[in-house]
Scaffold this active site. Sequence first.
Site, PDB file in Angstrom:
ATOM      1  N   SER A  62       0.869  -1.167   0.000  1.00  0.00           N
ATOM      2  CA  SER A  62       0.000   0.000   0.000  1.00  0.00           C
ATOM      3  C   SER A  62       0.904   1.215   0.000  1.00  0.00           C
ATOM      4  O   SER A  62       2.127   1.068   0.039  1.00  0.00           O
ATOM      5  CB  SER A  62      -0.896  -0.032   1.243  1.00  0.00           C
ATOM      6  OG  SER A  62      -1.790   1.047   1.231  1.00  0.00           O
TER       7      SER A  62
ATOM      8  N   ARG B 204       0.015  -4.035  -6.798  1.00  0.00           N
ATOM      9  CA  ARG B 204      -1.229  -4.639  -6.308  1.00  0.00           C
ATOM     10  C   ARG B 204      -2.400  -3.895  -6.932  1.00  0.00           C
ATOM     11  O   ARG B 204      -2.370  -2.657  -7.055  1.00  0.00           O
ATOM     12  CB  ARG B 204      -1.285  -4.505  -4.768  1.00  0.00           C
ATOM     13  CG  ARG B 204      -2.478  -5.165  -4.109  1.00  0.00           C
ATOM     14  CD  ARG B 204      -2.376  -6.694  -4.185  1.00  0.00           C
ATOM     15  NE  ARG B 204      -3.411  -7.372  -3.416  1.00  0.00           N
ATOM     16  CZ  ARG B 204      -4.596  -7.739  -3.923  1.00  0.00           C
ATOM     17  NH1 ARG B 204      -4.900  -7.460  -5.176  1.00  0.00           N
ATOM     18  NH2 ARG B 204      -5.464  -8.378  -3.152  1.00  0.00           N
TER      19      ARG B 204
ATOM     20  N   THR C 192      -7.565   1.630   4.236  1.00  0.00           N
ATOM     21  CA  THR C 192      -7.189   0.848   5.411  1.00  0.00           C
ATOM     22  C   THR C 192      -8.174   1.075   6.551  1.00  0.00           C
ATOM     23  O   THR C 192      -8.603   0.126   7.221  1.00  0.00           O
ATOM     24  CB  THR C 192      -5.770   1.220   5.872  1.00  0.00           C
ATOM     25  OG1 THR C 192      -4.871   1.028   4.776  1.00  0.00           O
ATOM     26  CG2 THR C 192      -5.320   0.354   7.035  1.00  0.00           C
TER      27      THR C 192
ATOM     28  N   CYS D 258       4.982 -14.108 -10.522  1.00  0.00           N
ATOM     29  CA  CYS D 258       3.717 -13.449 -10.166  1.00  0.00           C
ATOM     30  C   CYS D 258       3.787 -12.797  -8.784  1.00  0.00           C
ATOM     31  O   CYS D 258       4.165 -13.434  -7.802  1.00  0.00           O
ATOM     32  CB  CYS D 258       2.597 -14.478 -10.203  1.00  0.00           C
ATOM     33  SG  CYS D 258       1.009 -13.831  -9.682  1.00  0.00           S
TER      34      CYS D 258
ATOM     35  N   CYS E 213      -4.311  -9.407 -14.145  1.00  0.00           N
ATOM     36  CA  CYS E 213      -4.681 -10.239 -15.296  1.00  0.00           C
ATOM     37  C   CYS E 213      -6.106 -10.751 -15.161  1.00  0.00           C
ATOM     38  O   CYS E 213      -6.864 -10.794 -16.132  1.00  0.00           O
ATOM     39  CB  CYS E 213      -3.692 -11.383 -15.461  1.00  0.00           C
ATOM     40  SG  CYS E 213      -3.393 -12.354 -13.965  1.00  0.00           S
TER      41      CYS E 213
END
Lengths: 248, 549, 309
Positions: B51, B301, B337, B518, B524
């Site tokens: 994050s 992410r 968060t 990955c 994806c």
Amino acid sequence: MKILVPVKRVIDYNVKPRVKADGTGVDLANVKMSMNPFDEIAVEEAIRIKEAGKAEEIVAVSVGPAKAQDTLRTALAMGADRAILIETDTEVEPLAVAKILKAIVAEENPGLVILGKQAIDDDSNQTGQMLAALLGRPQGTFASKVEIDGDHVAVTREVDGGLETVKLALPAIVTTDLRLNEPRYASLPNIMKAKKKQLDVKTAADYGVDIAPRLKTLKVSEPPVRVAGVKVADVDALVTKLKELGVA
Amino acid sequence: MIEREEMPYDVVIVGGGPAGLATAIRLKQVDPALSVCVLEKGSEIGAHILSGATIDPKALDELLPTWREDGCPLAETPVTDNWHWHLTKKKKFGLPHLVMPPFMSNEGNYTGSLGNLCRWLAEQAEALEIEIFPGFPAAEILYDESGAVIGVQTGDMGVDREGNPKADFQPGMNLLGKYTVFCEGARGHLTKRLKARYDLEADCQPQIYGIGIKELWDIPADKHVPGRVIHTQGWPMSETDSWGGGFLYHQANNQVALGFVTALDYKNPYVYPFEEFQRWKQHPDIRAILEGGKRVAYGARAINEGGWQSVPMLVFPGGVLAGCSAGFVNVPRIKGTHTAMKSGMLAAEAMAAAINAGRAQDTLGEYDTAVRESWIAKELKLVQNAEPMVAKWGGEIGTVLAGADMWLRTLFGFGLAKPMKHHTDASTLQRADLYQPIAYPKPDGVISFDRLTSVSYSFTNHEEDQPVHLKLKDASVPTAINLPFYAGPEARYCPAGVYEFVDPDGAGAKLQINAQNCVHCKTCDIKDPTQNIEWVTPEGGGGPNYPNM
Amino acid sequence: MKTLVWVEHDNASVKDATLHTVTAAAKLGEVHLLVAGSGCRAAAEAAAKIAGVAKVHLADNAAYEHALAENVAPLIVDLMGHHDAFLAPATTTGKNVAPRVAALLDVMQLSDILSVEGEKTFTRPIYAGNAIATVESSDAKLVITVRGTAFEKAAAEGGSAAIEDVAGAGDAGLSSFVGAELAKSERPELTSAKVIVSGGRALKDSETFEQVIMPLADKLGAAVGASRAAVDAGYVPNDYQVGQTGKIVAPEVYIAVGISGAIQHLAGMKDSKTIIAINKDEDAPIFQVADVGLVADLFTAVPELTGKL
């Protein structure tokens, strides 16, 4: 027979260590830590010896911070029976670790001590040999095969250029190399059960061992960076270079 | 049939992020007698957490009011200085704070590593005798005959590439809960199945996403201003008719966390989020901060961008969604968060009450209601048109409209438009022949880097001999559709170089999937135009090993 | 300072590892050698000719034939009564014996040193070479293993040291040698090869890998390695992999063919003495570390190279 397996908590092998900007060491804050891979192999080998009916009990031991309990729990989940942590907040050198282990051997009387050939943090490759020396017992280092036979153990060692087999009188100290075995996973049910296994916490002082370091680290730096060399124009020039290097 | 061991718990929590850990802690606070376990697919708590982060401590204050005194690493760096920059290629324009609604201020917030916050939360959880199992992903959902969720099955270990058990095979275990909480983060693979099975999105808009790519840098002490947070918009996304923005946070220890979020509703298949980030770093005003520094970590992410209108039904028989599995990110504030933690706490309170009333494996409607009556809802409703307005009218006009909409909602309780609609990110991609390839600058190896070198700074690894965890529903699609019509977008949107077309222009073109690389970002699974790629969980412990991310 | 260097030998001649170690020892002071073995006088005579050596101690005893640590460590400890530092090459023999000596002397060993910075100060690699530590010993005596590639070889000729026979306690009765099996594969092992030819993804498939890489490796007597990308693509089995989770190699010459040079791969081979890269893409990261680079299509360049060698 009882087997003693010393294990060390080290930086995970997937993580690239980062040298601290002030040169005092490697930054381990919030970095993933794991059991030293060679020690994992040692735990696995001990379990296989026990599964083969040649040992009754496996005791895992670690010298390290309180968090090394996690590492011992992993050993217990893999199949060790109980564990001992010698808790310390300072780095302990192989010589002092060997002295602590010697004291534990005196208490536990194992028939075999099996541990990793080196830890992937300090890369010393000393503890097993030192323990053997202090105990006056034989050592089978860099093992790729371990066979217990009565009061002896045959250890096949990975040496430069091949393999060598030595026969050692038990009790003996064996250090593991990479090809000895493929360590098993600690399964979730076994991790749950491992939480209930005995884990004693002691200190070096309990064994009367002085752990003051003998070596002083003055500086830790990044390794020198390789720099690009020359580009050659064609294959003929490359052939010339290879000849200069004496490989062609 | 594989025999599997079972273990019953009062509550099984899937995912050891802020939502999962807050759920666990709240459960034990309400009723210490409850048995609670947390499954985490990463090798340790924090390993898969990525994050910014600038965090609103509102939920943390409610959960653990003395966190500032209790060694929580987040307390180290309060936000002291808050900037919004509009970038052009060479220049920046600071946006005055006056034009921004008050909630956009970062006063009272903290900047730091969310991974480290999670590591600290895990310590608090373990002190409450919560069982945390890192390295064990929930691979399957378990149902009873009535169709209620009764728990999850952890992944099998020691399966070879073809799916056969190896010598060290260890079957997954069934963890059974009176309630099971899914907080897998954005685009969780089990959450995706639950949404479909229980039609949880029937009354909401589809979730949409961005891909956030982040680096951590050591910078020279004389450039470091702890607590300074900078957000940027405009260039370089303005060049590709897509939107996104950058962040750069001065955190503790002479480090800055910086990153770039590219909205995944982009149309141009040549958009390359990794390269957008790399060239953003070369902007003179960003580069100036990084020069003389050194990159120490990299990761990526997916992040939810759907806002309030994409929040699905949160409950179904036997389980609940919390955190980013549901999607409570406040997009203009780029914060989720606090809402994730709060949702977990509300779920915990509802579950504890239900369990103590003798209930189990039923539908916790009161949790869904509690969220919709909480400050989460209030906060997210204020900003619900920000993202769609930018998506619809573009970065420049959209930002102005979004700002006006947020102001109206803040001051008068109504906005410019009714809650607006979303289109799935997979559906927005257009054909490659409508666009020109984008010429991104080459990395200089100082400020910008190539992708594979970058991935090595995520410390990612997977056991080599295991089934590929990126499943193609139809193996012919990449070369039959994606390559000819969309110029193989998976080769670009993946921030880890997992997808690689070998010999793309030749007759033998094929898609090589480097599953080992990955980083579990889920892009994806989100962006593939025909939704042909399915992300499933690999063997436990695999994936990135993020430190301080 | 008087140093004692462990000699690796084959009873007749001295192995190169010893010569590197002599150079390190000479930086500390007077160099004495220990030749231990059975029927190894010829080796002691060869050792006496190494430039800069002051004395050779010869321990010729059946118990020392296989350099079992249990037997040779007490011998060394005895000799250390009048030496200040013991140095052994960081070979499997040196690594096996030296720590046993160190513990008996109550000394903390310095493993795998890269340089001598002062009388008691050395550099050594830690974290698999990802960091270099400068360490200072506080022990009265030193026990050291030496990384060969970090020190030049001492000249094998030019010295004329005296040879002095020493007796030792012989067999400690703890261990015995059973047998040895030397690697006899047609191709050298990756981890011990002097030359490695390594192929990458650019080789297209396993047949092409075989056709292009193997003949060059055969010509050079080289081991064959591969990048992770080539292993992932199934051109060669896993045990060919150099770099992340694969092997770490440090040959004299590493020839990277069609390898772009992902950092994981570089980490696995960056300690090679000379790196040669052949790649079509002149921006490939491999060229940033290569000592010699050739920008060319490997499908023509490598067969041409093989033909011209």
